[in-house]
Design a protein around this motif. Structure first.
Motif, PDB file in Angstrom:
ATOM      1  N   HIS A 165     -38.114   0.570  12.950  1.00 37.69           N
ATOM      2  CA  HIS A 165     -37.315  -0.626  13.242  1.00 37.69           C
ATOM      3  C   HIS A 165     -36.571  -0.501  14.564  1.00 37.69           C
ATOM      4  N   GLU A 166     -35.971   0.649  14.803  1.00 36.24           N
ATOM      5  CA  GLU A 166     -35.209   0.829  16.038  1.00 36.24           C
ATOM      6  C   GLU A 166     -36.130   0.959  17.252  1.00 36.24           C
ATOM      7  N   ALA A 167     -37.283   1.588  17.064  1.00 44.49           N
ATOM      8  CA  ALA A 167     -38.211   1.773  18.180  1.00 44.49           C
ATOM      9  C   ALA A 167     -39.015   0.510  18.464  1.00 44.49           C
ATOM     10  N   GLN A 168     -39.071  -0.402  17.475  1.00 46.31           N
ATOM     11  CA  GLN A 168     -39.860  -1.627  17.616  1.00 46.31           C
ATOM     12  C   GLN A 168     -41.332  -1.315  17.884  1.00 46.31           C
ATOM     13  N   MET A 169     -41.815  -0.213  17.327  1.00 47.20           N
ATOM     14  CA  MET A 169     -43.197   0.215  17.480  1.00 47.20           C
ATOM     15  C   MET A 169     -43.459   1.330  16.481  1.00 47.20           C
ATOM     16  N   ILE A 170     -44.724   1.707  16.346  1.00 48.16           N
ATOM     17  CA  ILE A 170     -45.058   2.881  15.537  1.00 48.16           C
ATOM     18  C   ILE A 170     -45.166   4.060  16.500  1.00 48.16           C
ATOM     19  N   PRO A 171     -44.188   4.962  16.511  1.00 53.75           N
ATOM     20  CA  PRO A 171     -44.142   6.028  17.517  1.00 53.75           C
ATOM     21  C   PRO A 171     -45.308   7.000  17.378  1.00 53.75           C
ATOM     22  N   LEU A 172     -45.577   7.658  18.471  1.00 57.10           N
ATOM     23  CA  LEU A 172     -46.587   8.700  18.484  1.00 57.10           C
ATOM     24  C   LEU A 172     -45.965  10.027  18.067  1.00 57.10           C
ATOM     25  N   GLU A 173     -46.790  10.945  17.641  1.00 55.85           N
ATOM     26  CA  GLU A 173     -46.300  12.268  17.272  1.00 55.85           C
ATOM     27  C   GLU A 173     -45.698  12.958  18.488  1.00 55.85           C
ATOM     28  N   GLY A 174     -44.479  13.482  18.334  1.00 49.94           N
ATOM     29  CA  GLY A 174     -43.792  14.147  19.429  1.00 49.94           C
ATOM     30  C   GLY A 174     -42.789  13.269  20.146  1.00 49.94           C
ATOM     31  N   GLN A 175     -42.824  11.947  19.919  1.00 48.49           N
ATOM     32  CA  GLN A 175     -41.853  11.064  20.576  1.00 48.49           C
ATOM     33  C   GLN A 175     -40.460  11.299  20.010  1.00 48.49           C
ATOM     34  N   VAL A 176     -39.458  11.144  20.897  1.00 50.28           N
ATOM     35  CA  VAL A 176     -38.064  11.402  20.539  1.00 50.28           C
ATOM     36  C   VAL A 176     -37.243  10.146  20.784  1.00 50.28           C
ATOM     37  N   PHE A 177     -36.320   9.842  19.855  1.00 49.97           N
ATOM     38  CA  PHE A 177     -35.432   8.688  19.980  1.00 49.97           C
ATOM     39  C   PHE A 177     -34.013   9.137  19.633  1.00 49.97           C
ATOM     40  N   SER A 178     -33.056   8.448  20.209  1.00 52.20           N
ATOM     41  CA  SER A 178     -31.642   8.721  19.910  1.00 52.20           C
ATOM     42  C   SER A 178     -30.954   7.405  19.594  1.00 52.20           C
ATOM     43  N   PHE A 179     -30.396   7.316  18.408  1.00 55.22           N
ATOM     44  CA  PHE A 179     -29.596   6.153  18.029  1.00 55.22           C
ATOM     45  C   PHE A 179     -28.705   6.535  16.851  1.00 55.22           C
ATOM     46  N   TYR A 180     -27.607   5.786  16.730  1.00 52.41           N
ATOM     47  CA  TYR A 180     -26.617   6.014  15.672  1.00 52.41           C
ATOM     48  C   TYR A 180     -26.070   7.435  15.671  1.00 52.41           C
ATOM     49  N   GLY A 181     -26.045   8.073  16.834  1.00 47.40           N
ATOM     50  CA  GLY A 181     -25.484   9.409  16.940  1.00 47.40           C
ATOM     51  C   GLY A 181     -26.402  10.518  16.467  1.00 47.40           C
ATOM     52  N   PHE A 182     -27.707  10.235  16.331  1.00 48.68           N
ATOM     53  CA  PHE A 182     -28.658  11.238  15.868  1.00 48.68           C
ATOM     54  C   PHE A 182     -29.888  11.255  16.776  1.00 48.68           C
ATOM     55  N   ARG A 183     -30.544  12.399  16.826  1.00 51.54           N
ATOM     56  CA  ARG A 183     -31.790  12.556  17.581  1.00 51.54           C
ATOM     57  C   ARG A 183     -32.938  12.611  16.579  1.00 51.54           C
ATOM     58  N   PHE A 184     -33.914  11.708  16.734  1.00 49.34           N
ATOM     59  CA  PHE A 184     -35.054  11.620  15.833  1.00 49.34           C
ATOM     60  C   PHE A 184     -36.320  12.004  16.600  1.00 49.34           C
ATOM     61  N   GLU A 185     -37.057  12.958  16.075  1.00 52.01           N
ATOM     62  CA  GLU A 185     -38.320  13.365  16.672  1.00 52.01           C
ATOM     63  C   GLU A 185     -39.431  13.229  15.634  1.00 52.01           C
ATOM     64  N   VAL A 186     -40.516  12.565  16.034  1.00 51.24           N
ATOM     65  CA  VAL A 186     -41.654  12.399  15.129  1.00 51.24           C
ATOM     66  C   VAL A 186     -42.415  13.719  15.086  1.00 51.24           C
ATOM     67  N   ALA A 187     -42.261  14.451  13.994  1.00 46.26           N
ATOM     68  CA  ALA A 187     -42.896  15.768  13.873  1.00 46.26           C
ATOM     69  C   ALA A 187     -44.336  15.680  13.403  1.00 46.26           C
ATOM     70  N   LYS A 188     -44.652  14.660  12.596  1.00 47.16           N
ATOM     71  CA  LYS A 188     -46.009  14.543  12.077  1.00 47.16           C
ATOM     72  C   LYS A 188     -46.294  13.081  11.759  1.00 47.16           C
ATOM     73  N   ARG A 189     -47.461  12.635  12.200  1.00 46.62           N
ATOM     74  CA  ARG A 189     -47.881  11.264  11.922  1.00 46.62           C
ATOM     75  C   ARG A 189     -49.253  11.276  11.278  1.00 46.62           C
ATOM     76  N   GLU A 190     -49.388  10.515  10.192  1.00 44.42           N
ATOM     77  CA  GLU A 190     -50.661  10.388   9.496  1.00 44.42           C
ATOM     78  C   GLU A 190     -51.080   8.929   9.522  1.00 44.42           C
ATOM     79  N   ASP A 191     -52.113   8.632  10.285  1.00 46.78           N
ATOM     80  CA  ASP A 191     -52.545   7.252  10.512  1.00 46.78           C
ATOM     81  C   ASP A 191     -51.371   6.470  11.107  1.00 46.78           C
ATOM     82  N   ASN A 192     -50.914   5.437  10.419  1.00 49.08           N
ATOM     83  CA  ASN A 192     -49.776   4.658  10.919  1.00 49.08           C
ATOM     84  C   ASN A 192     -48.472   5.022  10.205  1.00 49.08           C
TER      85      ASN A 192
END
Length: 430
Positions: A393-420
């Motif tokens: 929702h925050e990225a407004q997309m389906i992130p790729l594996e390894g992408q990093v986002f920061s919002f609400y005071g936290f750092r989010f990293e996509v560690a593993k993606r399976e299909d979508n």
């Protein structure tokens, strides 16, 4: 100078100061007293607590009457003191009257009675409720006129008042008290979470906690009964949906005990089952009628429905009637008491793993609410139920594996993606 009039005036000033202290202490006690504690005392037979509840029903009229009485006695006491000291000291009496009355009113008519009242608000409120009730009745006409005037003046500035509205909802009062008690070490985290979980049932919907249809374990009703029996025994669940033609078409709910009873009835004296009878067996004959509920139903209402219908299992559908998931009574209870596991549950111990750098490696399907409760975080759950949903929702997309986002005071990293699907996320407070 020190004639009879002097002593009478001095006595009148002291009496007025006593009245001033009474009004100040009463105001503090009646506004600070917990209505919950007063209600409890009233239920136990306390007449004073009952009167305190009655007198505080109209808080605007109560405060207006107390302020009117307090101002009258303070102004009168100050006027008498000014007249008295002017006789003694001449023009300097105004200065002495101001100094003396300020000290007397501040100490004996404000600080002292209010300090005492705030330390014993319920007991003081119960004692002063009866005389204050008469004060409210006596001053009611004047207070009503003042109230009309005040509202008219406020309306000129575009301010509307509604004395019957709650400034702070009861739920928010309780939640605030629990958070404060937890921060001060008085309330345990588990106790706080249980009470808040119970309060949240009326605000949370079935959609937020249901098991998504992609994770539902179902059985094809057209399978041979022996296969159905094997699947039922292998499953950790007691109730399993039966479908025919397509998974969306649920034809019944199979309870493992009903199936075992049916198998037991087919047993002969020698312990064998007639193959013809087994082949003719229709699984839908022992299946229960499926119970469907809308995804927008609140947990509070759904729990009442479960209890009323004497069932613990429901299938969740959207506005178009499409299957979205399932919910059980246990799911709702877990929102209050936390995770409930038995010897047949398959527990995923790796749902949340702390890494060496202090980050949390979490499953993308974990709910935001569970993560917040486990770590006292405040990630918002208005737009998404799961952590993966929040990132999307925050990225407004389906992130790729390894992408990093920061919002609400936290750092989010996509560690593993399976299909979508975002299977794993690495989260760390900034």
């Amino acid at each position: 100078m020190l004639d009879t009039a002097f002593w009478i005036t001095s006595g009148a000033i002291l009496l007025l100061l006593v009245f001033s202290g009474f009004f100040s202490g009463s105001e503090t006690a009646l506004t600070a007293a917990s209505r919950g504690k007063l209600r409890s005392a009233a239920d136990k037979g306390s007449k004073g607590a009952r009167q305190a509840l009655d007198v505080t029903d109209d808080s605007e009229r109560l405060i207006g009457s107390i302020l009117l009485g307090n101002n009258v006695v303070n102004i009168l006491a100050t006027s008498l003191a000014t007249a008295l000291l002017t006789r003694v000291f001449g023009d300097g009496g105004v200065f002495y009257a101001t100094l003396i009355m300020t000290l007397l009113v501040l100490i004996f008519a404000e600080v002292l009675p209010k300090t005492y009242a705030i330390t014993n608000p319920e007991s003081v409120a119960s004692r002063v409720a009866w005389p204050i009730g008469w004060v409210v009745i006596i001053f009611s006409p004047i207070v009503s006129a003042v109230r009309v005037l005040v509202r008219a003046v406020l309306k000129l500035f575009g301010v509307t008042t509604d004395p019957d509205s709650n400034i702070l909802a009861v739920r928010e009062e309780i939640a605030g008290a629990l958070h404060l008690g937890h921060s001060e070490g008085v309330v345990e985290k588990e106790d706080r979470d249980r009470i808040l979980g119970a309060l949240d049932l009326a605000e949370r919907t079935v959609e937020e906690i249901m098991l998504h249809r992609s994770s539902i374990e179902m059985i094809d009703a057209t399978l041979p009964v022996t296969e159905i029996l094997a699947l039922t025994l292998d499953s950790p669940h007691t109730r399993l949906p039966l479908w025919r033609d397509q998974p969306e078409n649920i034809v019944g709910i199979l309870h493992s005990k009903d199936l075992l009873r049916a198998m037991q009835r087919m047993l002969k004296d020698d312990g064998a089952i007639d193959p013809a009878e087994l082949a003719a067996f229709d699984i839908t004959d022992v299946a229960m009628t499926p119970y469907f509920v809308p995804e927008t139903a609140t947990l509070n209402d759904q729990m009442r429905q479960f209890l009323r219908r004497h069932t613990h299992f429901a299938l969740v559908v959207d506005e178009y009637g499409s299957l979205q998931g399932l919910i059980t009574l246990e799911d709702i209870l877990e929102e209050i008491v936390g995770e409930i596991s038995d010897e047949f549950d398959t527990r995923d111990e790796a749902a949340i793993v702390r890494t060496e750098d202090g980050s949390l490696l979490v499953d993308g399907s974990i709910t935001i609410r569970d993560l917040n409760r486990a770590h006292d975080w405040n990630l918002p759950d208005e737009e998404a139920n799961t952590v993966a949903g929040l990132v999307i929702h925050e990225a407004q997309m389906i992130p790729l594996e390894g992408q990093v986002f920061s919002f609400y005071g936290f750092r989010f990293e996509v560690a593993k993606r399976e299909d979508n699907r975002l299977a794993e996320l690495k989260i760390r407070p900034l």
